[in-house]
Structure formats: structure tokens, C-alpha cells
Design a protein around this motif. Structure first.
Motif, PDB file in Angstrom:
ATOM      1  N   GLY A  12      11.679   1.412  -2.435  1.00 25.46           N
ATOM      2  CA  GLY A  12      12.435   2.708  -2.690  1.00 25.46           C
ATOM      3  C   GLY A  12      13.717   2.173  -1.916  1.00 25.46           C
ATOM      4  O   GLY A  12      13.914   1.784  -1.020  1.00 25.46           O
ATOM      5  N   SER A  28      16.587   8.989  -3.610  1.00 28.53           N
ATOM      6  CA  SER A  28      16.072   7.929  -3.470  1.00 28.53           C
ATOM      7  C   SER A  28      15.074   7.823  -4.604  1.00 28.53           C
ATOM      8  O   SER A  28      14.466   8.917  -5.210  1.00 28.53           O
ATOM      9  N   ARG A  81       4.419  -4.574   3.436  1.00 35.82           N
ATOM     10  CA  ARG A  81       5.126  -3.228   3.622  1.00 35.82           C
ATOM     11  C   ARG A  81       6.360  -3.068   3.104  1.00 35.82           C
ATOM     12  O   ARG A  81       6.989  -4.213   3.058  1.00 35.82           O
ATOM     13  N   GLN A  82       6.600  -1.996   2.485  1.00 29.53           N
ATOM     14  CA  GLN A  82       8.370  -1.799   2.219  1.00 29.53           C
ATOM     15  C   GLN A  82       9.060  -2.283   3.048  1.00 29.53           C
ATOM     16  O   GLN A  82      10.075  -3.053   2.414  1.00 29.53           O
ATOM     17  N   GLY A 102       8.927   7.341  -7.515  1.00 20.66           N
ATOM     18  CA  GLY A 102       9.143   7.474  -6.048  1.00 20.66           C
ATOM     19  C   GLY A 102      10.272   8.523  -5.706  1.00 20.66           C
ATOM     20  O   GLY A 102      10.879   8.222  -4.626  1.00 20.66           O
ATOM     21  N   ASP A 103      10.549   9.253  -6.575  1.00 17.35           N
ATOM     22  CA  ASP A 103      11.820  10.275  -6.320  1.00 17.35           C
ATOM     23  C   ASP A 103      11.577  10.992  -5.185  1.00 17.35           C
ATOM     24  O   ASP A 103      10.473  11.613  -4.877  1.00 17.35           O
ATOM     25  N   CYS A 104      12.608  11.136  -4.143  1.00 15.90           N
ATOM     26  CA  CYS A 104      12.759  11.833  -3.253  1.00 15.90           C
ATOM     27  C   CYS A 104      13.909  12.003  -2.572  1.00 15.90           C
ATOM     28  O   CYS A 104      14.777  11.199  -3.105  1.00 15.90           O
ATOM     29  N   LEU A 132      12.100  12.175   4.745  1.00 18.39           N
ATOM     30  CA  LEU A 132      12.140  12.335   3.311  1.00 18.39           C
ATOM     31  C   LEU A 132      11.661  13.637   2.803  1.00 18.39           C
ATOM     32  O   LEU A 132      10.580  14.180   3.496  1.00 18.39           O
ATOM     33  N   SER A 189      10.113  15.533  -1.045  1.00 17.20           N
ATOM     34  CA  SER A 189      10.042  15.777  -2.344  1.00 17.20           C
ATOM     35  C   SER A 189       9.754  16.704  -2.865  1.00 17.20           C
ATOM     36  O   SER A 189      10.715  17.613  -3.440  1.00 17.20           O
ATOM     37  N   LYS A 193       0.876  -1.326  -0.158  1.00  9.30           N
ATOM     38  CA  LYS A 193       0.026   0.025   0.020  1.00  9.30           C
ATOM     39  C   LYS A 193       0.897   1.179   0.084  1.00  9.30           C
ATOM     40  O   LYS A 193       2.063   0.966  -0.015  1.00  9.30           O
ATOM     41  N   GLY A 194       0.226   2.502   0.000  1.00 11.12           N
ATOM     42  CA  GLY A 194       0.822   3.527  -0.002  1.00 11.12           C
ATOM     43  C   GLY A 194       1.311   3.986  -1.233  1.00 11.12           C
ATOM     44  O   GLY A 194       0.869   3.591  -2.289  1.00 11.12           O
ATOM     45  N   ARG A 195       2.170   5.167  -1.240  1.00 16.65           N
ATOM     46  CA  ARG A 195       2.447   5.974  -2.636  1.00 16.65           C
ATOM     47  C   ARG A 195       3.233   5.215  -3.591  1.00 16.65           C
ATOM     48  O   ARG A 195       3.279   5.312  -4.896  1.00 16.65           O
ATOM     49  N   MET A 196       4.006   3.939  -3.283  1.00 11.05           N
ATOM     50  CA  MET A 196       4.610   3.303  -4.068  1.00 11.05           C
ATOM     51  C   MET A 196       3.811   2.150  -4.793  1.00 11.05           C
ATOM     52  O   MET A 196       4.397   1.730  -5.840  1.00 11.05           O
ATOM     53  N   THR A 236      14.425   2.676   1.671  1.00  6.55           N
ATOM     54  CA  THR A 236      13.949   1.641   2.557  1.00  6.55           C
ATOM     55  C   THR A 236      15.167   0.521   2.465  1.00  6.55           C
ATOM     56  O   THR A 236      15.314  -0.053   3.333  1.00  6.55           O
TER      57      THR A 236
HETATM   58  N1  LIG Z   1       7.433  12.785  -0.241  1.00  7.77           N
HETATM   59  C1  LIG Z   1       7.645  11.515   0.111  1.00  7.77           C
HETATM   60  N2  LIG Z   1       7.591  11.152   1.265  1.00  7.77           N
HETATM   61  C2  LIG Z   1       7.809   9.974   1.725  1.00  7.77           C
HETATM   62  N3  LIG Z   1       8.168   8.761   0.785  1.00  7.77           N
HETATM   63  C3  LIG Z   1       8.189   9.224  -0.344  1.00  7.77           C
HETATM   64  C4  LIG Z   1       8.101  10.522  -0.956  1.00  7.77           C
HETATM   65  N4  LIG Z   1       8.023  10.644  -2.220  1.00  7.77           N
HETATM   66  C5  LIG Z   1       8.549   9.540  -2.502  1.00  7.77           C
HETATM   67  N5  LIG Z   1       8.659   8.526  -1.406  1.00  7.77           N
HETATM   68  C6  LIG Z   1       8.986   6.946  -1.685  1.00  7.77           C
HETATM   69  O1  LIG Z   1       7.625   6.357  -0.923  1.00  7.77           O
HETATM   70  C7  LIG Z   1       8.206   5.471   0.164  1.00  7.77           C
HETATM   71  C8  LIG Z   1       7.086   5.628   1.372  1.00  7.77           C
HETATM   72  O2  LIG Z   1       5.940   5.397   0.819  1.00  7.77           O
HETATM   73  P1  LIG Z   1       4.654   5.248   1.846  1.00  7.77           P
HETATM   74  O3  LIG Z   1       4.572   6.475   2.656  1.00  7.77           O
HETATM   75  O4  LIG Z   1       3.457   4.780   1.137  1.00  7.77           O
HETATM   76  O5  LIG Z   1       5.280   4.006   2.687  1.00  7.77           O
HETATM   77  P2  LIG Z   1       5.611   3.948   4.154  1.00  7.77           P
HETATM   78  O6  LIG Z   1       4.838   4.729   4.933  1.00  7.77           O
HETATM   79  O7  LIG Z   1       7.120   4.108   4.221  1.00  7.77           O
HETATM   80  O8  LIG Z   1       5.212   2.472   4.347  1.00  7.77           O
HETATM   81  P3  LIG Z   1       4.621   1.576   5.374  1.00  7.77           P
HETATM   82  O9  LIG Z   1       3.136   2.359   5.637  1.00  7.77           O
HETATM   83  O10 LIG Z   1       4.344   0.454   4.724  1.00  7.77           O
HETATM   84  O11 LIG Z   1       5.223   1.755   6.629  1.00  7.77           O
HETATM   85  C9  LIG Z   1       9.451   6.019   0.811  1.00  7.77           C
HETATM   86  O12 LIG Z   1      10.311   5.162   1.123  1.00  7.77           O
HETATM   87  C10 LIG Z   1       9.994   6.911  -0.414  1.00  7.77           C
HETATM   88  O13 LIG Z   1      10.909   5.617  -1.240  1.00  7.77           O
END
Ligand SMILES: Nc1ncnc2c1ncn2[C@@H]1O[C@H](COP(=O)(O)OP(=O)(O)OP(=O)(O)O)[C@@H](O)[C@H]1O
Ligand SMILES: O=P(O)(O)OC[C@H]1O[C@H](OP(=O)(O)OP(=O)(O)O)[C@H](O)[C@@H]1O
Ligand SMILES: [Mg+2]
Length: 389
Positions: free
Chosen positions: A124, A252, A105-106, A148-150, A229, A231, A63-66, A127
Motif C-alpha cells: 500500500g 492510498s 510484512r508490508q 487496497g483503496d483507503c 486508515l 476505507s 499476510k493480511g488484507r493485501m 506503507t
Molecule cells: N480499511 C483498511 N484498514 C487498514 N488498511 C487498509 C484498509 N483498506 C486497505 N488497506 C491497506 O491494507 C494495508 C494493511 O493491511 P493489513 O492490515 O493486512 O496489514 P498490516 O496490519 O498493516 O500489516 P502487518 O500485520 O504485516 O503489520 C494498509 O497498509 C492499506 O494499504
């Protein structure tokens, strides 16, 4: 912002990380104290033997942005993931037999690569670096999947004692930080954060752990700085925080990562990795290009080719393909026109069309490209040499 981007850690060399395996006690007693003990510090001693199974396993963010971008990329490479039920964590890619997809989860993708429960993963780079903690079993197979650039960055308030502090050097030289009153940093990156501070000579630092909304910590008086992080930079700006020169810890984006042991020992992993890598590289390369075809009047293919090659934006990947266009003149096939085909970088498209028109091109057609397969995939060669194969 561009100034701040100068001092980031390069993605790890494809073979290994330069950092030693994580040793929490040494790390934190020397220069940094960790206030809360995060879950990540617990599972260091994992049995790394490949488990008994025949399927190859690929871990993807659940789930999440990736998550969506990962599935979209695979789909664009004709590797669509078939998941019968969104609450099911296992799925398949029908195009590749014997491959199981596990949604995790990542951070768990990385942990399970290290423990041998997954063979491949897409997550990412931040991670991988944070939860892989320098484990040499992890190999970055593709380091630039283009989403997923950040970047992971140290940020401090714009106000108060930090008003005139604009670089890591200046932060390190502040006389405020002492063993009794260290610089307090809030972060979710409890491996990379302390490591960076130590490597940069900031000796009096403590870390507190939070999983989200870190940017609030300085205003709440809980921390002096954060490592998080970034972006767009909007969250920092909205919270009156700033990045500083030399404060970027890591650039990243999404990467394809594999377990070295799996690549070497588990049947099928290397072949699947090869296919995925070929498709990813060919697709990502194609993403930056258009195919351009046009007709051009000329006396011979060579003469047309010379005209095309005289223009800086029309040389294509390996020069133009020029083919005669035959018409029937008095019963015999005659070529007055030639069709040219070239690949053009997307940014140079309009310039290329202008140059084509200038040299007599007409009927210009532009099509998107799905793949550009080169003779060999540079990253594949690199991977093999890395594995000693
Ligand atoms: N602005 C940003 N903020 C955070 N992560 C970003 C951003 N832009 C890209 N990413 C990428 O997205 C990943 C985080 O995604 P997301 O927030 O969905 O998951 P998470 O909260 O780390 O994971 P989980 O909820 O599974 O613990 C980061 O590890 C990074 O590689
Ligand atoms: O530079 P920006 O584009 O503003 O993005 C950075 C913010 O996005 C992430 O937070 P997320 O959205 O995951 O929320 P969280 O902090 O609550 O986890 C990250 O932790 C930053 O807070
Ligand atoms: Mg998050």
C-alpha cells in the motif's frame, strides 16, 4: 465524505518524495512529542549498498488484507506465484526467470527495499510513505494497482468539545491546546501523522503509538483524536468519531515500488520491471473494458463505420474495426453484412448495446478483455526519464 477528499496529499511524484529523510529528534522536539518510541525509529542508518547476489527479489505482503489481492492480480497477469509451502517465505514466478519472491510484512518490504535486500515490492502507498520516510531511493513504478483503496485520515469525536468542529482549521484554532495541554493523537503512523500536523500549523500536539483498535482511544480518554486508515468509514462511525475537512493525509492503494539503485545497478531488474509494468498496465486497462462485436447490414465498410461513429458510445479505443462478412450469392462472394469490433468501457456497456441496436446492429457479442497493450507504456517512459535513462 466527498468534501473531505479534497485535501489529500497526491501520490508522490514518480521520482521522489517531497519530504526530507526522517530526522526524529528535530521532528519531535520542535512541535510534537512522541510518547512511546516505536520500533520504526531505530533503523535509520542502514548500509544501502546492493548486496552480493544475482537473483532479482520482489517483496510481497505475507499476510493480511493485501496478500490475497496481490497474488490474485499477479495471477490475472499470468504471473502466478508458485509457493511450495505456505510457511516458506521464498517463492517463484515461473514465468519470469531469475526472480525470487519474498513474502514479508508490508512494512518490512519497504524497509528491505531501502536497505537493498529487495529490488521490487508491492504494498500500500501508505506503507511506502510511512516506512520509506521520504527516502529518495524509492520509486513508485505503478501508482494505481486498483485494490487496497483507503485513506489516512485525522478523526475526532463527534461529541463534547468537538461537537461543532468540522475542519482542520477549526481544530487548529481551538484555544484548548497549549504546551501544557496539547492535542493528544493516537496513531500507528508516527512519521506521517506528526509531519501532517506540523505542516498544517498545529503546534501543540503529542502522539501516542498503538498498532490497532485506535478508534477506542478517545472513548478511553487516552487521546483526543486519531490518525488511522479509513476505507468504508464503519469503524469510525461505530466509535462515534468523524473525519473533518482538510483532515485527509493521504489517499492510498496498492502500488509497485522499486529501489532506484537496484533499477540502475542490478542486472535484470529493469527488464523484469518493464515486463511487470507492461502486464500490469495492459491488464488494468483491459479490466475496465469489454470487446463488443456485432453484425450490421450496409453498402460499404465506410458507410457502416460512419453509422457507428455517429453514436457517442461506439467510438472504441481507436475507432471501430469494420470487416465484410461474405456470403455466397450465385457463386460469387458478396458482402451484405459487416462485422464491427469495438472496445467499450464497462459502465457504458448497456448504452452501447442500445446505440448499436438503434443503428441496425444484430447478434451483439460481449467478451471480457485480458490485456490492452498500447504502443508504449506511459509509466515505463516516465520511469526511464526518472532514472535519467
Ligand atoms: N480499511 C483498511 N484498514 C487498514 N488498511 C487498509 C484498509 N483498506 C486497505 N488497506 C491497506 O491494507 C494495508 C494493511 O493491511 P493489513 O492490515 O493486512 O496489514 P498490516 O496490519 O498493516 O500489516 P502487518 O500485520 O504485516 O503489520 C494498509 O497498509 C492499506 O494499504
Ligand atoms: O473504514 P473501515 O472500513 O471501518 O476500516 C478501517 C479500520 O480497518 C483497519 O483496522 P484493522 O481491520 O486492520 O484492525 P486493527 O485496527 O485492529 O488493526 C483500520 O486500522 C481501521 O481501524
Ligand atoms: Mg491492520
Amino acid at each position: 465524505m466527498s468534501l473531505m477528499r479534497t485535501a489529500f496529499l497526491q501520490p508522490p511524484p514518480i521520482s521522489h518524495f517531497s519530504t526530507p529523510p526522517f530526522t526524529p529528534t528535530v521532528k519531535f522536539t520542535v512541535s510534537c512529542r512522541l510518547v512511546a518510541s516505536p520500533e520504526t525509529l531505530v533503523s535509520v542508518d542502514i548500509d544501502k549498498k546492493p548486496s552480493e547476489r544475482n537473483e532479482v527479489r520482489l517483496g510481497l505482503p505475507s499476510k493480511g488484507r493485501m496478500a490475497t489481492d496481490t497474488l490474485d492480480l499477479l495471477k490475472d497477469c499470468q504471473l502466478s506465484v508458485r509457493q511450495t509451502n505456505p510457511r516458506q517465505y521464498v517463492a517463484e514466478i515461473p514465468q519470469i526467470s531469475n526472480l525470487e519472491v519474498w513474502f514479508q510484512r508490508q512494512k518490512d518490504v519497504v524497509r528491505k527495499l531501502v536497505s537493498g535486500d529487495l529490488d521490487l515490492g508491492i504494498v500500500g502507498l501508505d506503507t511506502v510513505m510511512e516506512y520509506g520516510q521520504g527516502d529518495e531511493d524509492l520509486i513508485i513504478v505503478h501508482d494505481a494497482l486498483d485494490y487496497g483503496d483507503c485513506h489516512l485520515s485525522l478523526a475526532i469525536p463527534k461529541y463534547g468539545i468537538f461537537e461543532n468542529i468540522n475542519s482542520l482549521n477549526e481544530l487548529a484554532k481551538m484555544t484548548q491546546w497549549t504546551p501544557e495541554r496539547p492535542l493528544r493523537v493516537a496513531t500507528g503512523f508516527t512519521f506521517l501523522g506528526p509531519k501532517f500536523m506540523k505542516e498544517n500549523g498545529l503546534n501543540y500536539v503529542t502522539f501516542s503509538v498503538a498498532d490497532g483498535a485506535l478508534e477506542a482511544a478517545p472513548a478511553m480518554g487516552i487521546a483526543d483524536a486519531i490518525v488511522d486508515l479509513v476505507s468504508s468509514g464503519t469503524t469510525l462511525k461505530e466509535n462515534n468519531l468523524k473525519e473533518i475537512e482538510g483532515g485527509v493525509i493521504l489517499e492510498s492503494q496498492a502500488v509497485l515500488v522499486a529501489s532506484r539503485k537496484s533499477l540502475i545497478q542490478r542486472k535484470g531488474v529493469l527488464d523484469i520491471t518493464h515486463e511487470m509494468l507492461e502486464r500490469l498496465e495492459a491488464h488494468l486497462k483491459a479490466g475496465g473494458q469489454f470487446t463488443v462485436t456485432a453484425n450490421m447490414r450496409g453498402t460499404s465498410a465506410e458507410e457502416v463505420a460512419e453509422r457507428v461513429l455517429s453514436q457517442p458510445s461506439l467510438s472504441g479505443l481507436q475507432g471501430p474495426t469494420v470487416s465484410p462478412v461474405f456470403c455466397n450469392r450465385n457463386g460469387s462472394a458478396t458482402a451484405d453484412y459487416y462485422a464491427i469490433v469495438i472496445c467499450v468501457p464497462k459502465q457504458a456497456l448497456y448504452k452501447s448495446v442500445q446505440q448499436l441496436r438503434m443503428i441496425g446492429g444484430s447478434g451483439v457479442l460481449i467478451s471480457p478483455l485480458t490485456y490492452i497493450f498500447d504502443e508504449e507504456t506511459p509509466r515505463w517512459r516516465q520511469l526511464l526519464s526518472n532514472l535519467g535513462l
